[in-house]
Design a protein around this motif. Structure first.
Motif, PDB file in Angstrom:
ATOM      1  N   ASN A 181       0.818  -1.248   0.100  1.00 51.13           N
ATOM      2  CA  ASN A 181       0.022  -0.250   0.070  1.00 51.13           C
ATOM      3  C   ASN A 181       0.865   1.272   0.020  1.00 51.13           C
ATOM      4  N   TRP A 235       2.940  -8.470   3.019  1.00 49.68           N
ATOM      5  CA  TRP A 235       1.655  -7.985   2.970  1.00 49.68           C
ATOM      6  C   TRP A 235       0.939  -8.346   4.267  1.00 49.68           C
ATOM      7  N   HIS A 276      -4.891  -8.525   0.195  1.00 45.16           N
ATOM      8  CA  HIS A 276      -3.726  -8.839  -1.063  1.00 45.16           C
ATOM      9  C   HIS A 276      -3.104 -10.090  -0.756  1.00 45.16           C
TER      10      HIS A 276
END
Length: 208
Positions: A54, A126, A148
């Motif tokens: 992100n 992640w 994700h």
């Protein structure tokens, strides 16, 4: 990985338990539903370290008020190493792991985000980023990071379980928690929390 103490999760679907390790600090409220109401608050440490984008313009949250345990010289050394070789994803991951392990969640978020810009398919980064987003109260981002990880690895139990925790306890969305915990059971019907609580029982309570 130096201070990194996380167990590898590659075989997590083969056992009965969702892996627990000393490095993850995903503290969650216990399942406060049905027959579990009034029983106990469960501190759940779920996750992995070697399996961990992100990229956000949002300001980095302040660190937790809980004192960190990082050695200042070790922290500075790792930060300097990453800054000196900014395209080396492994150095950013190591820095993120160090900050994760030593209660520096905002710094861990920054390091993991930098790492994932360089290596966007690191499942465990992640997942650990999701834990750190939760620690910095960025709950929607936590769900996104766990999602994700789950998309990258269809058998990744930990990210799905943790996503359910955020949905249930932080976003007040039991329907979404139920959905992802059913995905956990589809991968491993015997999955349990580190405290021994069966995910199937948690699902049944949510369905009441």
């Amino acid at each position: 990985m130096g201070v990194h103490k996380r167990e590898r999760e590659a075989d997590e679907t083969k056992g009965q338990y969702i892996k627990k390790s000393s490095a993850i600090m995903l503290a969650v409220m216990g399942v406060f539903l049905g027959a579990f109401i009034g029983n106990a608050v469960t501190m759940l440490y779920v996750g992995q370290r070697e399996q961990r984008v992100n990229v956000s313009a949002q300001a980095t949250p302040t660190e937790s008020p809980v004192p960190h345990s990082a050695d200042p010289e070790a922290l500075a050394s790792m930060e300097n190493a990453a800054a000196a070789d900014p395209t080396n994803a492994d150095l950013w991951i190591q820095l993120g792991n160090f900050c994760f392990d030593h209660n520096l969640p905002a710094r861990a978020v920054n390091a993991y985000e930098r790492a994932l810009e360089l290596k966007p398919n690191e499942v465990n980064v992640w997942s650990d980023l999701g834990v750190m987003y939760r620690r910095t109260k960025q709950f929607e981002k936590a769900v996104g990071a766990f999602g994700h990880a789950a998309a990258l690895d269809k058998s990744h139990i930990t990210s799905r379980f943790n996503m359910g925790i955020v949905y249930l306890h932080d976003l007040n969305d039991p329907a979404s928690a139920l959905k992802v915990w059913k995905e956990v059971l589809a991968i491993n019907p015997e999955a349990k929390s580190p405290t021994g609580q069966r995910v199937a029982d948690m699902v049944r309570e949510l369905e009441k």
